[in-house]
Design a protein around this motif. Structure first.
Motif, mmCIF file in Angstrom:
data_model
loop_
_atom_site.group_PDB
_atom_site.id
_atom_site.type_symbol
_atom_site.label_atom_id
_atom_site.label_comp_id
_atom_site.label_asym_id
_atom_site.label_seq_id
_atom_site.Cartn_x
_atom_site.Cartn_y
_atom_site.Cartn_z
ATOM 1 N N ALA A 215 30.956 40.687 45.918
ATOM 2 C CA ALA A 215 32.277 40.914 46.501
ATOM 3 C C ALA A 215 33.376 40.390 45.580
ATOM 4 O O ALA A 215 34.417 41.036 45.403
ATOM 5 N N SER A 216 33.134 39.225 44.974
ATOM 6 C CA SER A 216 34.121 38.658 44.063
ATOM 7 C C SER A 216 34.297 39.528 42.828
ATOM 8 O O SER A 216 35.419 39.755 42.352
ATOM 9 N N ALA A 217 33.175 40.050 42.301
ATOM 10 C CA ALA A 217 33.248 40.909 41.121
ATOM 11 C C ALA A 217 33.998 42.203 41.430
ATOM 12 O O ALA A 217 34.814 42.672 40.624
ATOM 13 N N ILE A 218 33.733 42.783 42.611
ATOM 14 C CA ILE A 218 34.438 44.017 42.995
ATOM 15 C C ILE A 218 35.931 43.747 43.154
ATOM 16 O O ILE A 218 36.776 44.536 42.714
ATOM 17 N N ALA A 219 36.271 42.606 43.777
ATOM 18 C CA ALA A 219 37.682 42.258 43.940
ATOM 19 C C ALA A 219 38.369 42.127 42.592
ATOM 20 O O ALA A 219 39.522 42.535 42.410
ATOM 21 N N THR A 220 37.669 41.575 41.610
ATOM 22 C CA THR A 220 38.242 41.423 40.276
ATOM 23 C C THR A 220 38.443 42.781 39.621
ATOM 24 O O THR A 220 39.474 43.036 38.980
ATOM 25 N N ILE A 221 37.463 43.672 39.767
ATOM 26 C CA ILE A 221 37.588 45.020 39.202
ATOM 27 C C ILE A 221 38.798 45.734 39.797
ATOM 28 O O ILE A 221 39.576 46.391 39.090
ATOM 29 N N LEU A 222 38.998 45.586 41.098
ATOM 30 C CA LEU A 222 40.135 46.235 41.740
ATOM 31 C C LEU A 222 41.459 45.615 41.300
ATOM 32 O O LEU A 222 42.499 46.278 41.333
ATOM 33 N N THR A 223 41.400 44.346 40.881
ATOM 34 C CA THR A 223 42.616 43.673 40.413
ATOM 35 C C THR A 223 43.032 44.163 39.037
ATOM 36 O O THR A 223 44.212 44.394 38.771
ATOM 37 N N VAL A 224 42.057 44.314 38.150
ATOM 38 C CA VAL A 224 42.390 44.615 36.756
ATOM 39 C C VAL A 224 42.171 46.086 36.397
ATOM 40 O O VAL A 224 42.557 46.521 35.315
ATOM 41 N N GLY A 225 41.533 46.843 37.291
ATOM 42 C CA GLY A 225 41.209 48.228 36.968
ATOM 43 C C GLY A 225 42.315 49.207 37.329
ATOM 44 O O GLY A 225 43.432 48.826 37.682
ATOM 45 N N GLY A 226 41.979 50.494 37.259
ATOM 46 C CA GLY A 226 42.931 51.555 37.552
ATOM 47 C C GLY A 226 42.387 52.491 38.610
ATOM 48 O O GLY A 226 41.485 52.135 39.379
ATOM 49 N N PRO A 227 42.903 53.723 38.667
ATOM 50 C CA PRO A 227 42.469 54.691 39.695
ATOM 51 C C PRO A 227 40.971 54.971 39.672
ATOM 52 O O PRO A 227 40.354 55.117 40.730
ATOM 53 N N ARG A 228 40.373 55.059 38.488
ATOM 54 C CA ARG A 228 38.936 55.356 38.415
ATOM 55 C C ARG A 228 38.129 54.234 39.058
ATOM 56 O O ARG A 228 37.183 54.489 39.813
ATOM 57 N N GLU A 229 38.529 52.983 38.780
ATOM 58 C CA GLU A 229 37.809 51.856 39.359
ATOM 59 C C GLU A 229 38.028 51.781 40.872
ATOM 60 O O GLU A 229 37.122 51.412 41.619
#
Length: 244
Positions: A215-229
């Motif tokens: 869950a923490s890793a997904i939250a980080t991806i959503l923080t730093v990622g873009g539309p694809r993520e």
């Protein structure tokens, strides 16, 4: 100084020249450490708190205690909150050096990680790297909330790698806890090259992360990622659905 009494050597810690103060601390190493420690205690008590140089005298006293390896938690805590940033920086360094003889070194370092002075922040990060605990990198990672010069960036990189044997197993087990997703992103960015998203995705695809860590890793991806993520990790149920 080599033939002076211990009280006379301690008075040399007030000398205006750095060379004299340095030689005074060296001279103390040739004396009995217990005797020097007692004399230092008395010398500190004799200092005038109203003296403009009082804080600097305490700074020199901490250096003297460090020279003879006598831990003084109260004095250390006092200088971690000193007005002079040089004193705070040195106290942070000594906290890392004495960490195994202090009750809560990381709690002492946490405020200095976000200190207003860059040198203090750098020393605090390096001190965290000396504490072999999964929590050390959690504390050190808060430095990314402040401006980072090249010295702090290098110190942080080294801390991440130095502490990786401690925090990575905890992260995979779901017991590591970063205050902000950006902190985790900064740490993983140092371990997996410049592409933090690739690092996070590799961890998620490894299938060996506990649910809290995932869950923490997904939250980080959503923080730093873009539309694809967002589409892959935020809207695809396969990524975050467990046991139906």
């Amino acid at each position: 100084l080599s033939q002076a009494t211990v009280p006379e050597v301690l008075q040399a810690l007030k000398a205006p020249e750095h060379w004299t103060r340095y030689q005074a601390k060296r001279a103390l190493t040739t004396r009995d450490s217990a005797t020097v420690s007692r004399a230092l205690d008395q010398w500190i008590q004799s200092l005038d708190p109203k003296d403009p140089g009082h804080e600097h005298h305490l700074y020199e006293a901490l250096g003297a205690y460090a020279t003879i390896e006598v831990v003084q938690p109260a004095l250390l805590d006092r200088l971690l909150q000193a007005q002079d940033p040089n004193a705070r920086a040195y106290a942070a360094r000594i906290t890392g050096r004495w960490h195994d003889r202090l009750n809560a070194p990381l709690e002492l370092l946490a405020p200095r990680i976000v200190d207003e002075n860059a040198r203090v922040r750098m020393e605090a990060v390096l001190a965290c790297a000396a504490v072999p605990s999964p929590r050390s990198i959690e504390v050190a990672a808060a430095v990314v909330d402040k401006p980072m010069d090249s010295w702090i960036q290098y110190a942080f990189k080294q801390a991440v790698h130095q502490l990786q044997p401690h925090w990575m197993p905890a992260f995979k087990a779901g017991t590591a806890s970063f205050a902000r997703p950006s902190h985790l992103a900064a740490v993983l960015n140092e371990t997996g090259g410049r592409d933090v998203l690739a690092s996070l995705q590799r961890l998620l695809d490894s299938q060996d992360l506990a649910p809290p860590a995932k869950a923490s890793a997904i939250a980080t991806i959503l923080t730093v990622g873009g539309p694809r993520e967002l589409a892959t990790y935020g809207l695809d149920p396969k990524r975050f659905t467990r046991s139906g």
